[in-house]
Design a protein around this motif. Structure first.
Motif, PDB file in Angstrom:
ATOM      1  N   ARG A   1       0.833  -1.204   0.000  1.00  0.00           N
ATOM      2  CA  ARG A   1       0.000   0.000   0.000  1.00  0.00           C
ATOM      3  C   ARG A   1       0.868   1.255   0.000  1.00  0.00           C
ATOM      4  O   ARG A   1       0.600   2.204  -0.733  1.00  0.00           O
ATOM      5  N   ALA A   2       1.922   1.246   0.821  1.00  0.00           N
ATOM      6  CA  ALA A   2       2.826   2.399   0.867  1.00  0.00           C
ATOM      7  C   ALA A   2       3.504   2.602  -0.484  1.00  0.00           C
ATOM      8  O   ALA A   2       3.685   3.745  -0.936  1.00  0.00           O
ATOM      9  N   GLU A   3       3.868   1.519  -1.137  1.00  0.00           N
ATOM     10  CA  GLU A   3       4.494   1.613  -2.462  1.00  0.00           C
ATOM     11  C   GLU A   3       3.530   2.215  -3.477  1.00  0.00           C
ATOM     12  O   GLU A   3       3.908   3.085  -4.276  1.00  0.00           O
ATOM     13  N   LEU A   4       2.283   1.778  -3.434  1.00  0.00           N
ATOM     14  CA  LEU A   4       1.288   2.299  -4.371  1.00  0.00           C
ATOM     15  C   LEU A   4       1.008   3.780  -4.114  1.00  0.00           C
ATOM     16  O   LEU A   4       0.803   4.552  -5.051  1.00  0.00           O
ATOM     17  N   ILE A   5       1.004   4.191  -2.856  1.00  0.00           N
ATOM     18  CA  ILE A   5       0.820   5.603  -2.535  1.00  0.00           C
ATOM     19  C   ILE A   5       1.966   6.425  -3.110  1.00  0.00           C
ATOM     20  O   ILE A   5       1.760   7.501  -3.689  1.00  0.00           O
ATOM     21  N   ALA A   6       3.193   5.911  -2.992  1.00  0.00           N
ATOM     22  CA  ALA A   6       4.354   6.624  -3.531  1.00  0.00           C
ATOM     23  C   ALA A   6       4.286   6.706  -5.053  1.00  0.00           C
ATOM     24  O   ALA A   6       4.594   7.752  -5.643  1.00  0.00           O
ATOM     25  N   VAL A   7       3.875   5.626  -5.702  1.00  0.00           N
ATOM     26  CA  VAL A   7       3.747   5.626  -7.166  1.00  0.00           C
ATOM     27  C   VAL A   7       2.667   6.619  -7.589  1.00  0.00           C
ATOM     28  O   VAL A   7       2.850   7.387  -8.542  1.00  0.00           O
ATOM     29  N   ALA A   8       1.543   6.615  -6.879  1.00  0.00           N
ATOM     30  CA  ALA A   8       0.447   7.528  -7.211  1.00  0.00           C
ATOM     31  C   ALA A   8       0.870   8.979  -7.011  1.00  0.00           C
ATOM     32  O   ALA A   8       0.515   9.854  -7.809  1.00  0.00           O
ATOM     33  N   ARG A   9       1.635   9.226  -5.958  1.00  0.00           N
ATOM     34  CA  ARG A   9       2.118  10.578  -5.707  1.00  0.00           C
ATOM     35  C   ARG A   9       2.952  11.089  -6.881  1.00  0.00           C
ATOM     36  O   ARG A   9       2.748  12.202  -7.366  1.00  0.00           O
ATOM     37  N   ARG A  10       3.870  10.269  -7.351  1.00  0.00           N
ATOM     38  CA  ARG A  10       4.712  10.677  -8.493  1.00  0.00           C
ATOM     39  C   ARG A  10       3.867  10.860  -9.744  1.00  0.00           C
ATOM     40  O   ARG A  10       4.078  11.795 -10.528  1.00  0.00           O
ATOM     41  N   ALA A  11       2.889   9.984  -9.929  1.00  0.00           N
ATOM     42  CA  ALA A  11       2.057  10.047 -11.128  1.00  0.00           C
ATOM     43  C   ALA A  11       1.208  11.315 -11.156  1.00  0.00           C
ATOM     44  O   ALA A  11       1.021  11.922 -12.213  1.00  0.00           O
ATOM     45  N   VAL A  12       0.693  11.722  -9.998  1.00  0.00           N
ATOM     46  CA  VAL A  12      -0.111  12.957  -9.932  1.00  0.00           C
ATOM     47  C   VAL A  12       0.746  14.148 -10.321  1.00  0.00           C
ATOM     48  O   VAL A  12       0.313  15.029 -11.079  1.00  0.00           O
ATOM     49  N   VAL A  13       1.972  14.202  -9.800  1.00  0.00           N
ATOM     50  CA  VAL A  13       2.859  15.322 -10.107  1.00  0.00           C
ATOM     51  C   VAL A  13       3.234  15.334 -11.583  1.00  0.00           C
ATOM     52  O   VAL A  13       3.272  16.384 -12.229  1.00  0.00           O
ATOM     53  N   GLU A  14       3.504  14.155 -12.150  1.00  0.00           N
ATOM     54  CA  GLU A  14       3.970  14.080 -13.537  1.00  0.00           C
ATOM     55  C   GLU A  14       2.845  14.255 -14.551  1.00  0.00           C
ATOM     56  O   GLU A  14       3.017  14.925 -15.575  1.00  0.00           O
ATOM     57  N   ARG A  15       1.677  13.658 -14.283  1.00  0.00           N
ATOM     58  CA  ARG A  15       0.587  13.645 -15.269  1.00  0.00           C
ATOM     59  C   ARG A  15      -0.518  14.652 -14.966  1.00  0.00           C
ATOM     60  O   ARG A  15      -1.249  15.052 -15.865  1.00  0.00           O
TER      61      ARG A  15
END
Length: 202
Positions: free
Chosen positions: A11-25
């Motif tokens: 879950r923590a990994e997915l939150i980190a991935v989502a965080r980067r994706a929001v900033v990038e996309r």
């Protein structure tokens, strides 16, 4: 003996991935598939940990709000009220379009117009910052360092609103002003509101 669950780590990994994706996309262009690809999982696997993309983004927002507010509260702890006020003003402005945390909060804030859960966290973010400023302003007034020209809460709300407005300009693809200018304008208002010189320690 059963192996310990890796669910919290995943879950923590997915939150980190989502965080980067929001900033990038950007949040409006974000798809579940983007999160799955970033984590090396299928979309179905992501949904095993978060029933919807909205649920995942709410976790991202909660983590970002806590991180941002904690940083600001730490900045406001040291020195006399004038020093604390300057430090708090400086801690609230993004460094520019590449400021990951501020961009993340602004992106997630767009959902608050339509989703009550996001709106509640966005309001909590605003009110928590107001409380930080209010505490500093009241401390300065109590010691005689500040001669407030309005109610402390009103001044605090104006400071946070100004930060938000300038921050949006600073994080645009083509910023309309730089951080130093935004900081100077905030300090100018704060000087007027507190009748204090508020020398910049830097």
């Amino acid at each position: 003996m059963a192996r310990p669950s890796r669910a919290p780590e995943r879950r923590a990994e997915l939150i980190a991935v989502a965080r980067r994706a929001v900033v990038e996309r950007g949040v409006l262009n974000l798809r579940l598939r983007d999160i799955a690809d970033g984590a090396g999982l299928s979309s179905g696997s992501v949904l095993y940990y978060f029933p919807t993309l909205t649920d995942l983004l709410q976790e991202v927002q909660q983590e970002a709000v806590e991180r941002f507010c904690t940083q600001r509260e730490q900045a406001a702890r040291h020195g006399d009220p004038a020093q604390r006020l300057v430090a708090t003003i400086r801690s609230g402005l993004p460094t520019g379009p590449g400021d990951e945390l501020c961009v993340l909060l602004y992106e997630l804030g767009t959902i608050a117009r339509r989703d009550p859960a996001y709106a509640a966290r966005h309001i909590a973010l605003y009110e928590r910052q107001v409380r930080v400023y209010t505490g500093i302003l009241e401390a300065g007034a109590a010691t005689g360092e500040f001669a407030l020209t309005a109610d402390a809460v009103a001044i605090a709300r104006n400071l946070v609103a100004l930060e938000d407005g300038y921050g949006l300009h600073l994080t645009q693809a083509v910023p309309t002003l730089d951080r130093a200018t935004a900081e100077a304008m905030l300090l100018s208002y704060a000087r007027t509101a507190t009748a204090c010189a508020l020398e910049d320690p830097s």
